[in-house]
Design an enzyme around this catalytic site. Structure first.
Site, PDB file in Angstrom:
ATOM      1  N   SER A  51      27.560 -25.245 -34.200  1.00 39.98           N
ATOM      2  CA  SER A  51      28.184 -25.677 -35.601  1.00 39.98           C
ATOM      3  C   SER A  51      29.187 -24.498 -35.905  1.00 39.98           C
ATOM      4  O   SER A  51      30.094 -24.562 -36.766  1.00 39.98           O
ATOM      5  CB  SER A  51      27.109 -26.098 -36.867  1.00 39.98           C
ATOM      6  OG  SER A  51      25.929 -25.083 -36.950  1.00 39.98           O
ATOM      7  N   GLY A  53      30.405 -20.015 -34.842  1.00 36.86           N
ATOM      8  CA  GLY A  53      30.449 -19.041 -33.975  1.00 36.86           C
ATOM      9  C   GLY A  53      30.575 -19.108 -32.551  1.00 36.86           C
ATOM     10  O   GLY A  53      31.622 -20.188 -32.183  1.00 36.86           O
ATOM     11  N   TYR A  54      29.923 -18.707 -31.514  1.00 36.04           N
ATOM     12  CA  TYR A  54      30.005 -18.912 -30.104  1.00 36.04           C
ATOM     13  C   TYR A  54      29.689 -20.313 -29.815  1.00 36.04           C
ATOM     14  O   TYR A  54      30.211 -20.872 -28.680  1.00 36.04           O
ATOM     15  CB  TYR A  54      29.063 -17.934 -29.337  1.00 36.04           C
ATOM     16  CG  TYR A  54      29.792 -16.507 -29.251  1.00 36.04           C
ATOM     17  CD1 TYR A  54      31.060 -16.644 -28.283  1.00 36.04           C
ATOM     18  CD2 TYR A  54      29.481 -15.264 -29.798  1.00 36.04           C
ATOM     19  CE1 TYR A  54      31.933 -15.280 -28.251  1.00 36.04           C
ATOM     20  CE2 TYR A  54      30.287 -14.115 -29.640  1.00 36.04           C
ATOM     21  CZ  TYR A  54      31.362 -14.155 -28.793  1.00 36.04           C
ATOM     22  OH  TYR A  54      32.155 -12.818 -28.572  1.00 36.04           O
ATOM     23  N   ALA A 113      16.004 -27.134 -34.109  1.00 32.64           N
ATOM     24  CA  ALA A 113      16.205 -27.213 -32.632  1.00 32.64           C
ATOM     25  C   ALA A 113      14.788 -26.565 -31.960  1.00 32.64           C
ATOM     26  O   ALA A 113      14.569 -26.879 -30.836  1.00 32.64           O
ATOM     27  CB  ALA A 113      17.289 -26.195 -32.289  1.00 32.64           C
ATOM     28  N   LEU A 140      21.688 -20.419 -30.200  1.00 31.38           N
ATOM     29  CA  LEU A 140      21.076 -20.157 -31.595  1.00 31.38           C
ATOM     30  C   LEU A 140      20.921 -18.851 -31.994  1.00 31.38           C
ATOM     31  O   LEU A 140      20.774 -18.014 -31.219  1.00 31.38           O
ATOM     32  CB  LEU A 140      19.525 -20.684 -31.488  1.00 31.38           C
ATOM     33  CG  LEU A 140      19.426 -22.195 -31.229  1.00 31.38           C
ATOM     34  CD1 LEU A 140      17.815 -22.354 -31.251  1.00 31.38           C
ATOM     35  CD2 LEU A 140      20.073 -23.005 -32.097  1.00 31.38           C
ATOM     36  N   TYR A 236      20.368  -2.465 -31.775  1.00 30.25           N
ATOM     37  CA  TYR A 236      20.757  -3.773 -31.073  1.00 30.25           C
ATOM     38  C   TYR A 236      19.778  -3.584 -29.814  1.00 30.25           C
ATOM     39  O   TYR A 236      18.706  -4.284 -29.553  1.00 30.25           O
ATOM     40  CB  TYR A 236      22.087  -3.882 -30.971  1.00 30.25           C
ATOM     41  CG  TYR A 236      22.257  -5.410 -30.768  1.00 30.25           C
ATOM     42  CD1 TYR A 236      22.520  -6.412 -31.575  1.00 30.25           C
ATOM     43  CD2 TYR A 236      22.106  -5.872 -29.407  1.00 30.25           C
ATOM     44  CE1 TYR A 236      22.785  -7.466 -31.434  1.00 30.25           C
ATOM     45  CE2 TYR A 236      22.100  -7.486 -29.046  1.00 30.25           C
ATOM     46  CZ  TYR A 236      22.530  -8.038 -30.123  1.00 30.25           C
ATOM     47  OH  TYR A 236      22.476  -9.456 -29.899  1.00 30.25           O
ATOM     48  N   VAL A 273      32.999 -11.087 -35.694  1.00 31.93           N
ATOM     49  CA  VAL A 273      32.585 -11.532 -36.692  1.00 31.93           C
ATOM     50  C   VAL A 273      32.018 -13.032 -36.683  1.00 31.93           C
ATOM     51  O   VAL A 273      32.540 -14.004 -36.495  1.00 31.93           O
ATOM     52  CB  VAL A 273      33.606 -11.397 -37.923  1.00 31.93           C
ATOM     53  CG1 VAL A 273      33.379 -11.810 -39.393  1.00 31.93           C
ATOM     54  CG2 VAL A 273      34.405 -10.057 -37.811  1.00 31.93           C
TER      55      VAL A 273
HETATM   56  P1  NAD Z   1      26.145 -18.262 -35.685  1.00 33.88           P
HETATM   57  O1  NAD Z   1      25.218 -17.653 -36.809  1.00 33.88           O
HETATM   58  O2  NAD Z   1      27.617 -18.319 -35.787  1.00 33.88           O
HETATM   59  O3  NAD Z   1      25.494 -19.450 -35.027  1.00 33.88           O
HETATM   60  C1  NAD Z   1      24.166 -19.889 -35.122  1.00 33.88           C
HETATM   61  C2  NAD Z   1      24.111 -21.263 -34.860  1.00 33.88           C
HETATM   62  O4  NAD Z   1      22.512 -21.561 -34.670  1.00 33.88           O
HETATM   63  C3  NAD Z   1      24.472 -22.302 -35.772  1.00 33.88           C
HETATM   64  O5  NAD Z   1      25.104 -23.477 -35.006  1.00 33.88           O
HETATM   65  C4  NAD Z   1      23.111 -22.831 -36.540  1.00 33.88           C
HETATM   66  O6  NAD Z   1      23.381 -24.130 -37.138  1.00 33.88           O
HETATM   67  C5  NAD Z   1      22.304 -22.788 -35.163  1.00 33.88           C
HETATM   68  N1  NAD Z   1      20.942 -22.819 -35.769  1.00 33.88           N
HETATM   69  C6  NAD Z   1      20.305 -21.694 -36.402  1.00 33.88           C
HETATM   70  N2  NAD Z   1      18.831 -21.928 -36.535  1.00 33.88           N
HETATM   71  C7  NAD Z   1      18.804 -23.153 -36.073  1.00 33.88           C
HETATM   72  C8  NAD Z   1      17.541 -24.325 -35.788  1.00 33.88           C
HETATM   73  N3  NAD Z   1      16.601 -23.784 -36.223  1.00 33.88           N
HETATM   74  N4  NAD Z   1      17.836 -25.312 -35.568  1.00 33.88           N
HETATM   75  C9  NAD Z   1      19.113 -25.781 -34.998  1.00 33.88           C
HETATM   76  N5  NAD Z   1      20.435 -24.905 -35.147  1.00 33.88           N
HETATM   77  C10 NAD Z   1      19.965 -23.769 -35.694  1.00 33.88           C
HETATM   78  O7  NAD Z   1      25.854 -17.143 -34.458  1.00 33.88           O
HETATM   79  P2  NAD Z   1      26.621 -16.570 -33.290  1.00 33.88           P
HETATM   80  O8  NAD Z   1      27.083 -15.170 -33.638  1.00 33.88           O
HETATM   81  O9  NAD Z   1      27.692 -17.473 -32.837  1.00 33.88           O
HETATM   82  O10 NAD Z   1      25.308 -16.302 -32.272  1.00 33.88           O
HETATM   83  C11 NAD Z   1      25.166 -17.184 -31.272  1.00 33.88           C
HETATM   84  C12 NAD Z   1      24.686 -16.579 -30.110  1.00 33.88           C
HETATM   85  O11 NAD Z   1      25.647 -15.633 -29.624  1.00 33.88           O
HETATM   86  C13 NAD Z   1      23.291 -15.723 -30.437  1.00 33.88           C
HETATM   87  O12 NAD Z   1      22.356 -15.615 -29.276  1.00 33.88           O
HETATM   88  C14 NAD Z   1      23.897 -14.302 -30.463  1.00 33.88           C
HETATM   89  O13 NAD Z   1      22.827 -13.358 -30.230  1.00 33.88           O
HETATM   90  C15 NAD Z   1      24.763 -14.341 -29.423  1.00 33.88           C
HETATM   91  N6  NAD Z   1      25.921 -13.191 -29.451  1.00 33.88           N
HETATM   92  C16 NAD Z   1      26.589 -13.012 -30.361  1.00 33.88           C
HETATM   93  C17 NAD Z   1      27.641 -12.070 -30.611  1.00 33.88           C
HETATM   94  C18 NAD Z   1      28.260 -11.921 -32.014  1.00 33.88           C
HETATM   95  O14 NAD Z   1      28.769 -10.793 -32.381  1.00 33.88           O
HETATM   96  N7  NAD Z   1      28.487 -12.716 -32.736  1.00 33.88           N
HETATM   97  C19 NAD Z   1      27.867 -11.300 -29.617  1.00 33.88           C
HETATM   98  C20 NAD Z   1      27.318 -11.708 -28.617  1.00 33.88           C
HETATM   99  C21 NAD Z   1      26.318 -12.370 -28.657  1.00 33.88           C
END
Ligand code: NAD
Length: 394
Positions: A51, A53-54, A113, A140, A236, A273
């Site tokens: 929903s 971010g990534y 999830a 997640l 980190y 971000v």
């Molecule tokens: P985000 O907060 O934008 O997205 C998190 C997602 O997880 C959302 O869709 C949320 O609804 C879902 N979620 C959370 N708890 C849940 C649950 N219990 N059941 C179902 N859905 C659930 O986060 P993001 O930054 O996109 O992170 C996603 C992945 O990418 C993570 O593993 C993060 O470590 C990794 N990552 C992020 C970055 C960064 O800079 N943002 C960089 C590298 C890797």
């Protein structure tokens, strides 16, 4: 109907704008459509954490770049008549509307999830509608997880695992550079963070799907990680979250032993971000500096550009994903280029509140942060009343 303005509390915004979120999703779709269509893209994709971010980008790219049918799982709040829901809810509604308008299959599941019930529900839906999926993206980011096998709730923490760590950080509320000291995590906190953000649940999904016969032969699955520069390692890579990411990599290796080479991969992504990253101490300051340097260099990317590259250069390339010496995909390669990192470090060493405007892209950070909640997008009338009840389309 309410008039919706941003209300920022620390590192979150407690309001969101449904039309702004839809415009943000549209921006990402437009970017994908401006790129060459994906060749040999996966056709049936499940995104867990779809929903924001990534994960959202990982749903948009195969759908709008490759015509894939997508299922998405997320944990979001629907709005009420008086109050907006969470941005991920509105993003998902917008995604489904736009996908369906183009004849693309899309189905979404809002709930936990980590639970067995969600896995059963999604598996039943795959059987019903798609038969099998050929790609599973696990994206997640959660502060807690209830493990269905013991019913216990575990909480993740963002702490170092060695000595107390003191570093510059950005108070994003006040726009000031401060020093933060974070005490080392206990062994229990480390174990709990691995429980929440490690690979256990990823493997539970894949095992459950395998058992139910809903994974195509040669299916692929990917989860996301981060490494970043030495200045952030204590909190980190060498911290509690890094331990969880190590577990994610071990889980990928175990799944590859089971299902074959390159079935399960960890992709190391760029610092960007998102709601998850804004909660990590030190990281928003690093991102603000990084953005300025990469924008000046002309190779700055957001989540959608990153994931587009994950597909074009790795999953859809003729030789498949290219891996580093530890078996990971590296789309953080541009972030980690030596000149970029040297430039970041130079700014980092003497950063202060006074230099924030001239030597960092804090303004860009703030703009991106607001966009996550649907604010600051062009063409949206933020003074108008807005319908906050937005159901998923049938
Ligand atoms: P985000 O907060 O934008 O997205 C998190 C997602 O997880 C959302 O869709 C949320 O609804 C879902 N979620 C959370 N708890 C849940 C649950 N219990 N059941 C179902 N859905 C659930 O986060 P993001 O930054 O996109 O992170 C996603 C992945 O990418 C993570 O593993 C993060 O470590 C990794 N990552 C992020 C970055 C960064 O800079 N943002 C960089 C590298 C890797």
């Amino acid at each position: 109907m309410p008039i919706l303005k941003p209300k920022i509390r620390g590192f979150i915004c407690t309001t969101s704008h449904p039309d702004g979120c839809a415009a943000h999703v549209q921006e990402q779709i437009d970017y994908v459509k401006s790129q060459p269509a994906l060749q040999n893209a996966p056709k049936k994709v499940l995104v867990i954490g779809s929903s924001t971010g990534y994960g959202l980008a990982s749903r948009i790219v195969p759908a709008f770049g490759g015509g894939a049918a997508t299922m998405g799982v997320f944990f979001e709040k629907e709005g009420t008549e008086a109050k907006p829901g969470s941005p991920g809810w509105y993003n998902s509604v917008a995604f489904e509307e736009k996908a369906k308008a183009e004849g693309l299959y899309a189905r979404s599941f809002n709930g936990d999830a980590f639970s067995n019930e969600m896995k059963e529900q999604v598996i039943a839906a795959i059987k019903e509608d798609l038969g099998q999926v050929d790609m599973v993206v696990y994206s997640l980011a959660s502060p807690r997880r209830t493990d269905p096998t013991d019913g216990q709730t575990y909480r993740s923490v963002l702490k170092p695992t060695g000595d107390t760590y003191t570093q510059h950080t950005l108070n994003t509320d006040k726009g000031t550079v401060e020093e933060v000291s974070i005490e080392s995590a206990t062994e229990q906190e480390i174990a709990d963070t691995v429980k929440v953000m490690g690979g256990e649940d990823w493997k539970m999904w894949i095992d459950a799907m395998q058992e139910a016969g809903v994974l195509a032969d040669n299916f692929q699955t990917v989860a996301y990680s981060y490494i970043g520069p030495e200045i952030t390692w204590a909190v980190y890579t060498d911290g509690t979250i890094g331990r969880a990411k190590e577990h994610l990599e071990q889980t990928a290796a175990a799944m590859n032993d089971q299902f074959g080479e390159k079935t399960a991969l960890v992709s190391v992504n760029k610092a960007l971000v998102t709601q998850a990253s804004s909660a990590i101490p030190v990281v928003p300051l690093y991102i603000s500096i990084l953005y300025k340097i990469m924008k000046e260099k002309g190779n700055h990317e957001g989540t959608i550009e990153q994931i587009q590259r994950l597909f074009t250069d790795h999953y859809c390339s003729a030789d498949g994903p290219k891996l580093d010496e530890k078996g990971r995909i590296r789309i953080d390669d541009w972030e980690m280029e030596e000149d970029v990192q040297a430039a970041v470090l130079k700014v980092w060493e003497s950063i202060s509140t006074e230099k924030l405007a001239s030597e960092t892209d804090f303004a860009g950070y703030q703009k991106e942060f607001l966009k996550l909640f649907g604010f600051g997008l062009e063409g949206i009338d933020y003074d108008a009343e807005t319908e906050t009840l937005r159901p998923l389309p049938n």
